[in-house]
Each structure stands twice: as structure tokens, then as C-alpha cells.
Design an enzyme around this catalytic site. Structure first.
Site, PDB file in Angstrom:
ATOM      1  N   ASP A  78       0.804  -1.222   0.000  1.00 33.16           N
ATOM      2  CA  ASP A  78       0.000   0.000   0.000  1.00 33.16           C
ATOM      3  C   ASP A  78       0.839   1.276   0.000  1.00 33.16           C
ATOM      4  O   ASP A  78       0.311   2.368   0.176  1.00 33.16           O
ATOM      5  CB  ASP A  78      -0.918   0.018   1.233  1.00 33.16           C
ATOM      6  CG  ASP A  78      -2.044  -0.991   1.086  1.00 33.16           C
ATOM      7  OD1 ASP A  78      -2.352  -1.374  -0.063  1.00 33.16           O
ATOM      8  OD2 ASP A  78      -2.603  -1.400   2.111  1.00 33.16           O
ATOM      9  N   HIS A  88      27.483   6.799 -11.208  1.00 34.50           N
ATOM     10  CA  HIS A  88      26.148   6.871 -10.611  1.00 34.50           C
ATOM     11  C   HIS A  88      26.091   6.072  -9.306  1.00 34.50           C
ATOM     12  O   HIS A  88      25.116   5.383  -9.021  1.00 34.50           O
ATOM     13  CB  HIS A  88      25.081   6.369 -11.595  1.00 34.50           C
ATOM     14  CG  HIS A  88      24.890   7.295 -12.759  1.00 34.50           C
ATOM     15  ND1 HIS A  88      24.270   6.907 -13.926  1.00 34.50           N
ATOM     16  CD2 HIS A  88      25.248   8.584 -12.931  1.00 34.50           C
ATOM     17  CE1 HIS A  88      24.253   7.928 -14.767  1.00 34.50           C
ATOM     18  NE2 HIS A  88      24.844   8.964 -14.192  1.00 34.50           N
ATOM     19  N   ASP A 120      27.275  14.586  -5.192  1.00 34.57           N
ATOM     20  CA  ASP A 120      26.472  15.123  -6.296  1.00 34.57           C
ATOM     21  C   ASP A 120      25.031  15.076  -5.807  1.00 34.57           C
ATOM     22  O   ASP A 120      24.440  14.001  -5.715  1.00 34.57           O
ATOM     23  CB  ASP A 120      26.678  14.268  -7.548  1.00 34.57           C
ATOM     24  CG  ASP A 120      25.929  14.813  -8.763  1.00 34.57           C
ATOM     25  OD1 ASP A 120      25.036  15.672  -8.598  1.00 34.57           O
ATOM     26  OD2 ASP A 120      26.236  14.356  -9.884  1.00 34.57           O
ATOM     27  N   ASP A 157      21.346  20.939  -8.995  1.00 33.80           N
ATOM     28  CA  ASP A 157      22.230  19.817  -9.345  1.00 33.80           C
ATOM     29  C   ASP A 157      23.677  20.270  -9.172  1.00 33.80           C
ATOM     30  O   ASP A 157      24.264  20.845 -10.071  1.00 33.80           O
ATOM     31  CB  ASP A 157      21.946  19.384 -10.791  1.00 33.80           C
ATOM     32  CG  ASP A 157      22.785  18.189 -11.222  1.00 33.80           C
ATOM     33  OD1 ASP A 157      23.490  17.608 -10.365  1.00 33.80           O
ATOM     34  OD2 ASP A 157      22.736  17.831 -12.411  1.00 33.80           O
ATOM     35  N   HIS A 164      32.026  11.438 -19.545  1.00 35.04           N
ATOM     36  CA  HIS A 164      30.648  11.927 -19.631  1.00 35.04           C
ATOM     37  C   HIS A 164      30.631  13.315 -20.254  1.00 35.04           C
ATOM     38  O   HIS A 164      31.689  13.894 -20.522  1.00 35.04           O
ATOM     39  CB  HIS A 164      29.967  11.916 -18.255  1.00 35.04           C
ATOM     40  CG  HIS A 164      30.674  12.722 -17.203  1.00 35.04           C
ATOM     41  ND1 HIS A 164      30.696  14.101 -17.201  1.00 35.04           N
ATOM     42  CD2 HIS A 164      31.405  12.334 -16.123  1.00 35.04           C
ATOM     43  CE1 HIS A 164      31.389  14.522 -16.152  1.00 35.04           C
ATOM     44  NE2 HIS A 164      31.839  13.472 -15.479  1.00 35.04           N
ATOM     45  N   HIS A 218      24.123  19.623 -19.001  1.00 31.36           N
ATOM     46  CA  HIS A 218      22.782  19.424 -19.539  1.00 31.36           C
ATOM     47  C   HIS A 218      21.924  20.602 -19.112  1.00 31.36           C
ATOM     48  O   HIS A 218      22.234  21.281 -18.124  1.00 31.36           O
ATOM     49  CB  HIS A 218      22.185  18.116 -19.004  1.00 31.36           C
ATOM     50  CG  HIS A 218      22.360  17.947 -17.516  1.00 31.36           C
ATOM     51  ND1 HIS A 218      21.502  18.534 -16.609  1.00 31.36           N
ATOM     52  CD2 HIS A 218      23.316  17.324 -16.788  1.00 31.36           C
ATOM     53  CE1 HIS A 218      21.923  18.252 -15.382  1.00 31.36           C
ATOM     54  NE2 HIS A 218      23.031  17.524 -15.454  1.00 31.36           N
ATOM     55  N   HIS A 233      17.633  16.697 -15.804  1.00 30.17           N
ATOM     56  CA  HIS A 233      18.126  16.687 -17.190  1.00 30.17           C
ATOM     57  C   HIS A 233      16.984  17.259 -18.015  1.00 30.17           C
ATOM     58  O   HIS A 233      16.090  16.544 -18.452  1.00 30.17           O
ATOM     59  CB  HIS A 233      18.487  15.274 -17.643  1.00 30.17           C
ATOM     60  CG  HIS A 233      19.708  14.731 -16.953  1.00 30.17           C
ATOM     61  ND1 HIS A 233      20.215  13.483 -17.162  1.00 30.17           N
ATOM     62  CD2 HIS A 233      20.546  15.314 -16.045  1.00 30.17           C
ATOM     63  CE1 HIS A 233      21.297  13.298 -16.419  1.00 30.17           C
ATOM     64  NE2 HIS A 233      21.506  14.388 -15.727  1.00 30.17           N
ATOM     65  N   GLU A 293      29.839  20.550 -15.603  1.00 26.81           N
ATOM     66  CA  GLU A 293      30.267  19.519 -14.654  1.00 26.81           C
ATOM     67  C   GLU A 293      31.378  18.600 -15.165  1.00 26.81           C
ATOM     68  O   GLU A 293      31.180  17.395 -15.266  1.00 26.81           O
ATOM     69  CB  GLU A 293      29.058  18.686 -14.220  1.00 26.81           C
ATOM     70  CG  GLU A 293      28.195  18.146 -15.359  1.00 26.81           C
ATOM     71  CD  GLU A 293      27.032  17.295 -14.839  1.00 26.81           C
ATOM     72  OE1 GLU A 293      27.292  16.350 -14.099  1.00 26.81           O
ATOM     73  OE2 GLU A 293      25.881  17.599 -15.182  1.00 26.81           O
ATOM     74  N   TYR A 304      38.338  10.807 -13.357  1.00 27.55           N
ATOM     75  CA  TYR A 304      38.102   9.589 -12.569  1.00 27.55           C
ATOM     76  C   TYR A 304      39.223   8.619 -12.879  1.00 27.55           C
ATOM     77  O   TYR A 304      39.334   8.139 -14.005  1.00 27.55           O
ATOM     78  CB  TYR A 304      36.734   8.992 -12.930  1.00 27.55           C
ATOM     79  CG  TYR A 304      35.646  10.054 -12.958  1.00 27.55           C
ATOM     80  CD1 TYR A 304      34.977  10.418 -11.800  1.00 27.55           C
ATOM     81  CD2 TYR A 304      35.356  10.727 -14.150  1.00 27.55           C
ATOM     82  CE1 TYR A 304      34.017  11.421 -11.823  1.00 27.55           C
ATOM     83  CE2 TYR A 304      34.395  11.735 -14.171  1.00 27.55           C
ATOM     84  CZ  TYR A 304      33.733  12.082 -13.015  1.00 27.55           C
ATOM     85  OH  TYR A 304      32.791  13.076 -13.048  1.00 27.55           O
ATOM     86  N   ARG A 342      34.678  15.574  -9.439  1.00 25.31           N
ATOM     87  CA  ARG A 342      33.777  16.300 -10.345  1.00 25.31           C
ATOM     88  C   ARG A 342      33.398  17.593  -9.630  1.00 25.31           C
ATOM     89  O   ARG A 342      33.267  17.614  -8.396  1.00 25.31           O
ATOM     90  CB  ARG A 342      32.529  15.479 -10.676  1.00 25.31           C
ATOM     91  CG  ARG A 342      31.545  16.217 -11.594  1.00 25.31           C
ATOM     92  CD  ARG A 342      30.473  15.309 -12.221  1.00 25.31           C
ATOM     93  NE  ARG A 342      29.592  14.662 -11.271  1.00 25.31           N
ATOM     94  CZ  ARG A 342      29.636  13.392 -10.929  1.00 25.31           C
ATOM     95  NH1 ARG A 342      30.554  12.597 -11.458  1.00 25.31           N
ATOM     96  NH2 ARG A 342      28.798  12.889 -10.042  1.00 25.31           N
ATOM     97  N   GLU A 348      30.479  20.648 -10.188  1.00 32.66           N
ATOM     98  CA  GLU A 348      29.287  20.952 -10.991  1.00 32.66           C
ATOM     99  C   GLU A 348      28.561  22.158 -10.423  1.00 32.66           C
ATOM    100  O   GLU A 348      28.262  22.207  -9.222  1.00 32.66           O
ATOM    101  CB  GLU A 348      28.349  19.738 -10.983  1.00 32.66           C
ATOM    102  CG  GLU A 348      27.013  19.999 -11.673  1.00 32.66           C
ATOM    103  CD  GLU A 348      26.151  18.746 -11.794  1.00 32.66           C
ATOM    104  OE1 GLU A 348      26.268  17.843 -10.934  1.00 32.66           O
ATOM    105  OE2 GLU A 348      25.360  18.678 -12.751  1.00 32.66           O
TER     106      GLU A 348
HETATM  107  N1  GLY Z   1      23.223  14.364 -10.906  1.00 27.06           N
HETATM  108  C1  GLY Z   1      22.985  14.059 -12.252  1.00 27.06           C
HETATM  109  C2  GLY Z   1      23.854  14.836 -13.109  1.00 27.06           C
HETATM  110  O1  GLY Z   1      24.791  15.450 -12.666  1.00 27.06           O
HETATM  111  O2  GLY Z   1      23.626  14.915 -14.274  1.00 27.06           O
HETATM  112 MN    MN Z   2      24.889  16.203 -10.710  1.00 24.40          MN
HETATM  113 MN    MN Z   3      24.229  17.288 -13.741  1.00 23.46          MN
END
Ligand code: GLY
Ligand code: MN
Ligand code: MN
Length: 432
Positions: free
Chosen positions: A34, A236, A253, A264, A343, A347, A354, A377, A381, A398, A400
Site C-alpha cells: 500500500d 552513478h 552530487d 544539481d 561523460h 545538460h 536533465h 560539470e 576519474y 567532479r 558541478e
Molecule cells: N546528478 C545528475 C547529473 O549530474 O547529471
Molecule cells: Mn549532478
Molecule cells: Mn548534472
């Protein structure tokens, strides 16, 4: 209701001409038994309506220039269990629709409404059950058309129209995004201040979430990544349950969702408050790449300019750090840099973390325009590898930020949380 909701619907109506558009919100989703996942409406629907209840459909009647909402009726008994429902009358008043009806009248009213129009738009192909249901209304309208009424002969995708609108944020969206950015940044500051060797990643996640919820942002915009040491090299990483060790870095992140809009932010800092020499060397490369990329964000610049600028700095750094050998151009040409940077540079960000909007319509990079919001960002790595200096193994960094394109340049609106080495160390020193 704020005036921008009305403006957005009017703008879409004027693009529709004499077409009709149908836009359902998202369904509730069961987590188990539920228990439900926290309800989150469809972003396009929220953009046009501000209406956050499930079981609702927006209809824009292009011929009459009217906006109609179908929503749940009031239900005294269900409201005792699940809380307030507007019902059609209050929803119409509060959110400024021209008409509102019970969601139970959808199948009865839509064939006739559709039959009055030459063209029909909806989110084609997004949800099979809605494609089928709208198809059945269309079929009913066609059958009625044999007895004199017309049915649409043209169909279009509503999503592409809305994607373009949402790409350029209006002043209200900008204000909310900036607030989401400020709350997110302050959550990161709190996390930095709380961090000590020996703590667990989830304790730091709790600091972030505490700050978000405490400031009215009940949900994160996406699952928070709190990645100590080698975990930062998992892009991730979601487990967030490892011990934070002295001498390691912590990559966070995380961003909140505030009034539907996402923050973000990523920061990477030493668990013990002091960067080692090796950490410092890698960090300065990523920071320089991020600053170089941000400097490219301005009206008229191509959308890929930040990526190009960042890559130059990152690859130069990879060569200086002896991660790779050769020339900058050669490494970019061969794609070898992807061993350490795999990456994109960022975005769009808005109602979705995103966010929507074609970056390269028809294969051509579009340009930045005032009102666009993007993340920047870059990262490095370094997984263990015989070919790489051992001192750099397991370092994942990273950085961002969220950046608004302004009339003459840009505004970084997530910079309440430090990212320069001296500023991070000063902040953490105060609390150690
Ligand atoms: N946290 C997702 C990204 O940085 O795109
Ligand atoms: Mn992010
Ligand atoms: Mn991002």
C-alpha cells in the site's frame, strides 16, 4: 495562481492555431503493497497548470482559445484518508482555467471536443495507454463525422512544442531555480562542515536531506551521490553506505527539488579537511576546466563551446599528470581521454534535472540564449591501472554548478558553496 501559468497556456494556444491539445499528468506509482512513491506530476503538465494532483488532464482548445482542466472530484471520505482535493470548481478558480470538469467525464466529453478540431496534438508515443485511449476518442469522433461532424486529419507531437518553450526560462522559473540552487548549495555547505573521518556516507547524505527538507524542498531532484574515496569513480554510485576514511576525498552530487525545479551541484573535498598534494594536482585541473567551460556560456556562443574548452584543459592536465602521453590534439583525436573523462560537460536544468530542449536540432549545435539554464560539470576519474602513477589511483573528482544565461553573459547561481581549494579548507577548518 501566478500570471506566468496563464501566459504559458496562451503562448501554446497561439502556436496551436485551431488545433486541440491533450496533456495528461503522470500516474501515481506503487512502491510496494500500500506504499506509494512520493507523487510527482508530469513536468510539462506542471509547467502549464501548476496543478499538482494526480488524475488530471489539460485540454487546450485552439479553436475557442480556451484551457480546460479535467481533475478528481471532491471526495469527503477519501479526503479524510488522503488529504485535500481541489475538485473542478476550486481548481478552475485557483489555477485560472476557463473550464474544469470531473476526470470521470473525460471519455464522454473528449470525442466531441476532438471532433470540433482539424488537428490534434498530444505526447505521441509517450504512454501506450494514453495513445490507445486518445485513439479510441478519435475513432468515436470519426464515426460521428460520418453523420456530419468533422474529425482531425492532422496529428502532431505536443512534446516538441513544449520542449522548445521550456528551454527558455521565464522570470518566475529563474527565481525558483535560483532558490533551488541556493538551498542545494547550503545543503552542500552543511555536508562539508559535518564531514569527519570515520563517519559513514549515509550520515553525510542525511545532512543534505535535512537541509533540503528543512527549507521546503521535500525531495531531492535525483538520488544523491555521496561517494567516498574510490566510490567517486563510479559515476552513478548510489549505495551511500561506506565508511569515510582519513586521507580520502568525498564526492557529493546532490540537489534539491524546490517547487518542482531542480538543483544539481557536485563538490569534491577531503574527508579530513586538507587536500593531499596528489589530490590537489588533480583537483586544480578539474577546477580550471570547469572555469574555462563556464567562461564560454554567453548569448550567441555555440552550445558545445563549454565542452570544447573544458576538454582542452582536462587533456592538458592528463598529460601533465602523466595519465597519458602524446599531444593534446592527438589525445582528443584518438578519444583516449575517455579513460578518465567519460561523460558530457552538462545538460539543461529546469523542472527536470536533465531538462528538455534539443541541443543539436537538425544536427547543428544551437547557440546559448538568455533564459537558458545549464549545468557545467567536468570531472576526472582515475581507476587503478599500471599505466597510471599509483599516487593518483582511486581519485575521482567532479565539480558541478548551475549556470543561467543572462542578457550579456552568465550567472553561476550555485556558488554559495565554495569550490576553490583554499575556500574549502578554510570552511572545513572552522568546523574541525
Ligand atoms: N546528478 C545528475 C547529473 O549530474 O547529471
Ligand atoms: Mn549532478
Ligand atoms: Mn548534472
Amino acid at each position: 495562481m501566478h500570471a506566468n501559468l496563464h501566459q504559458r497556456r496562451q503562448q501554446l494556444l497561439s502556436q496551436l492555431g485551431d488545433a486541440i491539445a491533450i496533456l495528461p499528468t503522470a500516474p501515481e506509482v506503487i512502491r510496494n503493497a500500500d506504499a506509494h512513491y512520493p507523487y510527482r506530476g508530469d513536468s510539462h503538465f506542471l509547467y502549464l497548470t501548476g496543478f499538482t494532483e494526480p488524475d488530471a488532464v489539460l485540454v487546450l482548445d485552439g479553436k475557442r482559445g480556451r484551457s480546460l482542466l479535467f481533475c478528481r472530484d471532491k471526495h469527503p471520505e477519501r479526503e479524510i484518508w488522503d488529504g485535500f482535493r481541489h475538485g473542478p470548481d476550486a481548481a478552475r478558480e485557483t489555477f485560472g482555467f476557463d473550464e474544469a470538469y470531473s476526470i470521470d467525464e473525460l471519455d464522454q466529453r473528449l470525442p466531441q471536443l476532438i471532433g470540433d478540431h482539424q488537428a490534434l496534438y498530444w505526447p505521441v508515443g509517450r504512454v501506450a495507454a494514453w495513445d490507445a485511449r486518445i485513439g479510441s476518442w478519435l475513432e468515436t469522433a470519426r464515426q460521428a463525422s460520418r453523420s456530419g461532424r468533422d474529425a482531425p486529419a492532422r496529428y502532431g507531437d505536443l512534446l516538441s512544442l513544449l520542449d522548445e518553450m521550456r528551454l527558455i526560462k521565464d522570470e518566475r522559473e529563474i527565481a525558483v531555480l535560483q532558490q533551488a540552487g541556493r538551498i542545494s548549495a547550503a545543503g552542500h555547505v552543511r555536508a562539508m562542515q559535518a564531514c569527519r573521518p570515520g563517519m559513514n556516507e549515509y550520515e553525510i547524505e542525511a545532512e543534505l536531506l535535512y537541509h533540503f527538507v528543512r527549507h521546503g524542498a521535500r525531495q531531492p531532484a535525483y538520488e544523491s551521490i555521496v561517494a567516498g574515496g574510490a566510490n567517486a569513480c563510479t559515476l552513478h554510485y548510489a549505495a551511500n553506505n561506506a565508511r569515510l576514511n582519513d586521507g580520502e576525498l568525498l564526492l557529493i552530487d546532490a540537489g534539491c527539488e524546490f517547487m518542482g525545479y531542480a538543483g544539481d551541484i557536485t563538490r569534491t573535498f577531503p574527508v579530513n579537511g586538507r587536500f593531499s598534494a596528489a589530490q590537489r594536482d588533480v583537483y586544480e585541473v578539474v577546477l580550471a576546466a570547469q572555469l574555462a567551460a563556464i567562461a564560454e556560456v554567453r548569448p550567441g556562443a555555440a552550445l558545445d563551446a563549454p565542452a570544447t574548452a573544458a576538454l582542452q584543459v582536462l587533456v592538458r592536465g592528463m598529460l601533465d599528470l602523466r595519465l597519458l602521453s602524446g599531444s593534446v590534439d592527438g589525445v582528443i583525436e584518438s578519444g583516449e581521454y575517455q579513460r578518465f573523462y567519460m561523460h558530457g560537460i552538462g545538460h539543461f536544468i529546469g523542472l527536470d534535472v536533465h531538462d528538455v530542449g534539443a541541443r543539436r536540432p537538425g544536427g547543428v549545435w544551437r547557440s546559448f540564449q538568455p533564459g537558458m539554464c545549464t549545468t557545467i560539470e567536468p570531472g576526472l576519474y582515475i581507476r587503478p591501472d599500471d599505466r597510471v602513477p599509483a599516487a593518483l589511483h582511486h581519485i575521482g573528482i567532479r565539480i558541478e554548478d548551475n549556470v543561467l544565461v543572462t542578457a550579456h553573459g552568465h550567472q553561476v547561481y550555485t556558488d554559495d558553496v565554495p569550490k576553490r581549494i583554499d575556500a574549502i579548507e578554510a570552511l572545513m577548518q572552522l568546523h574541525h
